[in-house]
Write a protein that holds these residues in place. Structure first.
Motif, PDB file in Angstrom:
ATOM      1  N   SER A 285      -1.560 100.101  19.039  1.00 42.29           N
ATOM      2  CA  SER A 285      -2.113  99.860  17.697  1.00 42.29           C
ATOM      3  C   SER A 285      -1.361 100.640  16.628  1.00 42.29           C
ATOM      4  O   SER A 285      -1.952 101.089  15.647  1.00 42.29           O
ATOM      5  CB  SER A 285      -3.602 100.228  17.678  1.00 42.29           C
ATOM      6  N   THR A 286      -0.059 100.814  16.835  1.00 45.45           N
ATOM      7  CA  THR A 286       0.791 101.517  15.888  1.00 45.45           C
ATOM      8  C   THR A 286       2.150 100.846  15.866  1.00 45.45           C
ATOM      9  O   THR A 286       2.660 100.456  16.922  1.00 45.45           O
ATOM     10  CB  THR A 286       0.982 102.993  16.294  1.00 45.45           C
ATOM     11  N   HIS A 287       2.732 100.688  14.689  1.00 44.21           N
ATOM     12  CA  HIS A 287       4.092 100.165  14.633  1.00 44.21           C
ATOM     13  C   HIS A 287       5.030 101.117  15.376  1.00 44.21           C
ATOM     14  O   HIS A 287       4.906 102.338  15.267  1.00 44.21           O
ATOM     15  CB  HIS A 287       4.558 100.022  13.182  1.00 44.21           C
ATOM     16  N   ALA A 288       5.957 100.568  16.140  1.00 43.94           N
ATOM     17  CA  ALA A 288       6.891 101.390  16.919  1.00 43.94           C
ATOM     18  C   ALA A 288       8.285 100.772  16.822  1.00 43.94           C
ATOM     19  O   ALA A 288       8.768 100.130  17.754  1.00 43.94           O
ATOM     20  CB  ALA A 288       6.441 101.482  18.370  1.00 43.94           C
ATOM     21  N   LEU A 289       8.908 100.938  15.648  1.00 44.87           N
ATOM     22  CA  LEU A 289      10.212 100.334  15.369  1.00 44.87           C
ATOM     23  C   LEU A 289      11.291 101.405  15.313  1.00 44.87           C
ATOM     24  O   LEU A 289      11.093 102.457  14.694  1.00 44.87           O
ATOM     25  CB  LEU A 289      10.150  99.570  14.045  1.00 44.87           C
ATOM     26  N   PHE A 290      12.433 101.114  15.930  1.00 48.73           N
ATOM     27  CA  PHE A 290      13.473 102.128  16.061  1.00 48.73           C
ATOM     28  C   PHE A 290      14.847 101.577  15.665  1.00 48.73           C
ATOM     29  O   PHE A 290      15.157 100.415  15.897  1.00 48.73           O
ATOM     30  CB  PHE A 290      13.498 102.673  17.492  1.00 48.73           C
ATOM     31  N   ASP A 291      15.634 102.452  15.066  1.00 50.05           N
ATOM     32  CA  ASP A 291      16.978 102.122  14.601  1.00 50.05           C
ATOM     33  C   ASP A 291      17.988 102.777  15.545  1.00 50.05           C
ATOM     34  O   ASP A 291      18.114 103.997  15.578  1.00 50.05           O
ATOM     35  CB  ASP A 291      17.155 102.650  13.174  1.00 50.05           C
ATOM     36  N   ASP A 292      18.692 101.963  16.327  1.00 49.47           N
ATOM     37  CA  ASP A 292      19.648 102.501  17.292  1.00 49.47           C
ATOM     38  C   ASP A 292      21.093 102.369  16.806  1.00 49.47           C
ATOM     39  O   ASP A 292      22.015 102.231  17.616  1.00 49.47           O
ATOM     40  CB  ASP A 292      19.490 101.830  18.651  1.00 49.47           C
ATOM     41  N   SER A 293      21.283 102.450  15.499  1.00 50.30           N
ATOM     42  CA  SER A 293      22.632 102.315  14.922  1.00 50.30           C
ATOM     43  C   SER A 293      23.597 103.353  15.492  1.00 50.30           C
ATOM     44  O   SER A 293      24.800 103.084  15.637  1.00 50.30           O
ATOM     45  CB  SER A 293      22.576 102.457  13.398  1.00 50.30           C
ATOM     46  N   LYS A 294      23.095 104.547  15.803  1.00 49.70           N
ATOM     47  CA  LYS A 294      23.965 105.607  16.324  1.00 49.70           C
ATOM     48  C   LYS A 294      24.608 105.169  17.634  1.00 49.70           C
ATOM     49  O   LYS A 294      25.819 105.363  17.843  1.00 49.70           O
ATOM     50  CB  LYS A 294      23.151 106.889  16.520  1.00 49.70           C
ATOM     51  N   LEU A 295      23.808 104.582  18.533  1.00 51.58           N
ATOM     52  CA  LEU A 295      24.355 104.120  19.804  1.00 51.58           C
ATOM     53  C   LEU A 295      25.286 102.931  19.600  1.00 51.58           C
ATOM     54  O   LEU A 295      26.370 102.866  20.186  1.00 51.58           O
ATOM     55  CB  LEU A 295      23.221 103.740  20.759  1.00 51.58           C
ATOM     56  N   ARG A 296      24.898 101.993  18.750  1.00 48.95           N
ATOM     57  CA  ARG A 296      25.723 100.797  18.532  1.00 48.95           C
ATOM     58  C   ARG A 296      27.060 101.154  17.892  1.00 48.95           C
ATOM     59  O   ARG A 296      28.058 100.472  18.119  1.00 48.95           O
ATOM     60  CB  ARG A 296      24.957  99.789  17.688  1.00 48.95           C
ATOM     61  N   ALA A 297      27.069 102.237  17.112  1.00 53.77           N
ATOM     62  CA  ALA A 297      28.321 102.668  16.486  1.00 53.77           C
ATOM     63  C   ALA A 297      29.345 103.134  17.512  1.00 53.77           C
ATOM     64  O   ALA A 297      30.546 103.186  17.229  1.00 53.77           O
ATOM     65  CB  ALA A 297      28.049 103.780  15.477  1.00 53.77           C
TER      66      ALA A 297
END
Length: 321
Positions: A285-297
């Motif tokens: 019941s909580t948004h759980a969004l993550f930015d994995d730009s560091k790994l993709r870079a």
């Protein structure tokens, strides 16, 4: 590369081993005595049973090898002390032994739950403050902190990997629970089920570990891993499509779910498995969004979509049963 994987029979540990072998690495899967290692044997992994004394741990790690630690106590209802025995104490022992044995790199499987439940409705990256609330998250943060402190004066390079929610074959918790509900004709959600979260195919988690073996780093690094974004409602729709029938949405108010979780935590003793806890409620019941730009870079890209994940996972009889 020679790679030693601790926790190789676990859900994500087995996927890490599988992807390492597919990539051509020489893999030793370290397991507790009496563990079910049939899958590891089926993919030609060398299996080593240990009693996890320091001498035994050091003996299995060759100089220059890479160590991957996927050991975890995934039970939802434990005291901090119980959980720390594996998450902190055993993990610290393995890192210390790896350093003494001359391991070149130590990759630690962690969790996005270190951020706690106080997260915004937009993707966050590795720099977002850690505010763990429940035992599972608190001890995961402590494990990371202890490892980073040990690594600061060590020759062994440390990389911590935080996968977002994962689905895949050999999952013994999330998918089987959902399939059990769907067999009864309903799909449970909390406060509407429109909470959005990042998800990763378990195979992509394994692929991320393979990719990070070659990454050169002079100080401890932390990487998020995520594949695609979805909501609980979208997952329901995909599962209904796969099964060829429509399930009924069972919507539970969050306050009711939290009260029930608190009651079940009180009734069930530590070490048991309540059907619901407050931690489980918060994760649904909580948004759980993550930015994995560091790994993709660094050149990594996930491969699998939600539909591909479910098609692969739900054809696995171990998961369905």
């Amino acid at each position: 590369m020679e790679v030693v994987v601790f926790g190789a029979t676990g859900y994500l540990g087995s996927h890490v081993v599988e992807q390492l072998i597919l990539a051509g690495h020489s893999v030793t899967g370290v397991v507790r005595r009496g563990s079910d290692a049939r899958f590891l044997h089926s993919i030609s992994c060398f299996v080593k049973e240990l009693d996890f004394t320091e001498s035994a741990i050091e003996k299995v790690i060759s100089e220059g090898a890479c160590v991957v630690n996927c050991i975890a106590d995934t039970r939802m209802h434990l005291s901090d002390r119980q959980r720390a025995k594996v998450e902190v104490e055993l993990t610290s022992r393995i890192f210390t032994c790896a350093e003494r044995a001359g391991a070149s790199k130590f990759l630690q499987l962690s969790t996005v739950m270190v951020y706690g439940a106080d997260r915004p409705a937009h993707p966050i990256d590795e720099s977002y403050p850690l505010r763990p609330k429940y035992s599972y998250s608190r001890i995961a943060r402590q494990r990371e902190e202890v490892l980073i402190a040990l690594a600061e004066s060590a020759r062994t390079n440390l990389i911590i990997v935080r996968p977002s929610n994962t689905l895949g074959k050999r999952d013994s918790s999330a998918l089987p629970a959902l399939m059990g509900s769907l067999e009864k004709g309903f799909f449970p959600v909390i406060d509407g089920g429109n909470w959005r979260y990042s998800n990763t195919d378990a195979r992509d988690v394994g692929r991320a570990f393979v990719h990070l073996l070659d990454l050169q780093c002079s100080s401890p690094e932390v990487f998020l891993v995520q594949g695609y974004e979805m909501s609980w409602i979208e997952l329901k729709q995909q599962l209904d499509h796969y099964l060829g029938r429509s399930s009924r949405l069972l919507n539970i108010p969050k306050k009711v779910a939290l009260a029930l979780g608190r009651f079940l935590e009180f009734v069930f003793p530590y070490g048991s498995s309540p059907p619901l806890t407050r931690f489980m409620v918060e994760t649904m019941s909580t948004h759980a969004l993550f930015d994995d730009s560091k790994l993709r870079a660094t050149g990594f890209a996930p491969r699998y979509s939600l539909r591909e994940t479910l098609n692969d996972a739900l054809t696995d009889q171990e998961c369905v049963t």
